[in-house]
Enzyme design. Structure first.
Site, mmCIF file in Angstrom:
data_model
loop_
_atom_site.group_PDB
_atom_site.id
_atom_site.type_symbol
_atom_site.label_atom_id
_atom_site.label_comp_id
_atom_site.label_asym_id
_atom_site.label_seq_id
_atom_site.Cartn_x
_atom_site.Cartn_y
_atom_site.Cartn_z
ATOM 1 N N GLU A 103 -26.923 -52.022 -31.168
ATOM 2 C CA GLU A 103 -26.928 -52.000 -29.702
ATOM 3 C C GLU A 103 -26.796 -53.397 -29.099
ATOM 4 O O GLU A 103 -26.344 -53.542 -27.959
ATOM 5 C CB GLU A 103 -28.220 -51.355 -29.191
ATOM 6 C CG GLU A 103 -28.336 -49.865 -29.450
ATOM 7 C CD GLU A 103 -29.653 -49.293 -28.947
ATOM 8 O OE1 GLU A 103 -29.748 -48.065 -28.817
ATOM 9 O OE2 GLU A 103 -30.597 -50.072 -28.693
ATOM 10 N N HIS A 144 -27.804 -41.768 -25.170
ATOM 11 C CA HIS A 144 -28.448 -41.363 -26.424
ATOM 12 C C HIS A 144 -28.337 -39.849 -26.601
ATOM 13 O O HIS A 144 -29.332 -39.128 -26.633
ATOM 14 C CB HIS A 144 -29.915 -41.797 -26.434
ATOM 15 C CG HIS A 144 -30.111 -43.269 -26.277
ATOM 16 N ND1 HIS A 144 -30.009 -43.914 -25.052
ATOM 17 C CD2 HIS A 144 -30.379 -44.244 -27.196
ATOM 18 C CE1 HIS A 144 -30.223 -45.212 -25.215
ATOM 19 N NE2 HIS A 144 -30.445 -45.438 -26.505
ATOM 20 N N HIS A 201 -34.342 -51.304 -24.258
ATOM 21 C CA HIS A 201 -34.532 -50.135 -23.388
ATOM 22 C C HIS A 201 -35.284 -49.019 -24.137
ATOM 23 O O HIS A 201 -34.883 -47.863 -24.130
ATOM 24 C CB HIS A 201 -33.193 -49.639 -22.822
ATOM 25 C CG HIS A 201 -32.140 -49.293 -23.836
ATOM 26 N ND1 HIS A 201 -30.795 -49.418 -23.586
ATOM 27 C CD2 HIS A 201 -32.213 -48.776 -25.088
ATOM 28 C CE1 HIS A 201 -30.087 -49.017 -24.613
ATOM 29 N NE2 HIS A 201 -30.931 -48.620 -25.547
#
Length: 435
Positions: free
Chosen positions: A381, A200, A153
């Site tokens: 992640e 984030h 992403h």
């Protein structure tokens, strides 16, 4: 099977569950607004005008104006929130409790002095409980997990799309890797996507660091990450399915934070853009599922894999015929800080993709140290991909999984891009067969 909510049968009792929370969200937020002296003064000066400024149903407003706490609770109010409203009116807890029992404050106080209300006559009628369990009819259809999408992403991918740079030589190979994916998604649009991603530092700063966050709200706007929000639609949630999932996962011993309001950043919007392209509205509902992979300790791969298995059980116990995809996002190898910034490990990334398909359970036991050492500090992640992988039917032998697409490319800004599409096929279904 249908989730057990026998607590609804306890007489004289309303349990504040996720469904009640959704029903009474704005009512309870109104109560929270009364925690400042200025707002309490404004409310008392003109109750109706203050209530009209909130998106409350007329039944909720009427309950408050009539001082009817039982009605307010039926309308989704929670007693701890309503207590702030009562305090604004100068009511004690005994006054509020007494009003709900048909007693005066003195009568209620006398009852409590005498030992409180007896449990005798205040339990569930056994016949009612037995009838409720007997009457659990099989639904006409249930939700199914139809497939999983795994993808990086990268924020720069979103910027390239937003600034029309997808045909530039640097970016063209990245977006060519998603051409099949867009066609596949158009042919397999689900009713709902449960999208696993990490925030984030957009919604969650260091004042609150939840491990797992399930979005239970109706809608989520796009976050401003410092450059302004991406020019993409916000997402429409599915509060009813999300409430069901919350109930099932928490009963399955997975601790969740439930979010009715939050913004969603590139971790969620970039995957949607890659799979659906430039749209005015996303073609299906999306339930956001945030995982903390920013501040250690972060959840293990094994826990994420077990969570995916529990997630499929939760989805497939939902008694509506919905098609659901589970997406795992983030990664692949990359490091954004320190002297090792720019780290890429092609060999490790591709081995991860191999094992994700062929040996997900073994892959789930990879320790955090290996992720950090081999895939970089932000490569952690990838544990989120194991949630989506755990939701596939081949894991427990109830079906088969078919690889529809695999893609890997370096670079996309500071990272390696990985992408995989898996389809679920129940036992007896031939892969590739269409209805």
């Amino acid at each position: 099977m249908t989730l057990d909510k026998s607590y609804k049968l306890v007489p004289g009792t309303t349990i504040f569950d996720a469904e009640q929370s959704a029903k009474g969200y704005h009512l309870n937020q109104f109560c929270m607004s009364l925690m400042t002296a200025e707002n309490r003064e404004s409310y008392l000066a003109d109750e109706r005008a203050y209530l009209d400024a909130w998106p409350l149903r007329e039944e909720q407003k009427r309950a408050l104006l009539d001082r009817d706490l039982n009605a307010a609770i039926r309308e989704g109010g929670n007693i701890y929130f309503l207590a702030k409203w009562g305090a604004t009116l100068g009511l004690s807890f005994q006054q509020m409790a007494g009003s709900m029992t048909g007693m005066t404050e003195q009568e209620y106080r006398d009852m409590m002095v005498g030992g409180g209300r007896s449990i005798a006559g205040n339990r569930i009628d056994r016949a009612v409980l037995e009838a409720a369990h007997t009457d659990r009819r099989s639904p006409k259809g249930r939700a199914t997990v139809t497939g999983a999408v795994f993808t990086s992403h990268v924020p720069a991918i979103g910027a390239a799309m937003d600034h029309h740079k997808t045909d530039e030589p640097y970016w063209r190979p990245v977006f060519e890797g998603y051409e099949f994916s867009k066609r596949w998604e158009r042919e397999n649009v689900p009713d709902v996507i449960l999208l696993v991603y990490n925030d984030h530092a957009s919604t969650f700063d260091l004042s609150l660091v939840p491990t797992f966050v399930l979005g239970t709200g109706a809608a989520y706007p796009t976050a401003d990450e410092g450059y302004g929000p991406r020019p993409v639609p916000g997402i429409e949630g599915d509060p009813e399915l999300a409430a069901h999932i919350a109930h099932a996962l928490i009963q399955d011993d997975f601790d969740l934070t439930l979010a009715n309001e939050m913004t969603v950043d590139h971790g969620l919007t970039v995957p949607l853009s890659l799979m659906f392209g430039d749209v005015e509205r996303w073609p299906c509902k999306v339930i956001p599922f945030h995982v903390n992979v920013v501040q250690y300790p972060v959840p293990s791969g094994a826990r994420c894999f077990r969570l995916g298995q529990a997630l499929r059980r939760a989805i497939e116990s939902y008694d509506r015929p919905l098609k659901v995809q589970v997406w795992g996002t983030g990664g692949m190898s990359h490091q954004l800080q320190g002297p090792r910034a720019g780290l890429i490990n092609r060999e490790w990334d591709n081995a991860f993709l191999d094992r994700l398909v062929a040996d997900p359970e073994g892959l789930s036991r990879v320790p955090h140290l290996e992720y950090v050492e081999e895939a970089g500090s932000e490569g952690i992640e990838l544990v989120m991909w194991l949630i989506a992988r755990g939701a596939m039917s081949d894991v427990d032998g109830s079906g088969r999984t078919e690889v529809k697409h695999r893609f890997y490319h370096v670079p996309a800004s500071n990272t390696a891009v990985g992408h995989l599409i898996l389809e679920n096929h129940p036992q007896g279904e031939t892969p590739g067969a269409k209805e």
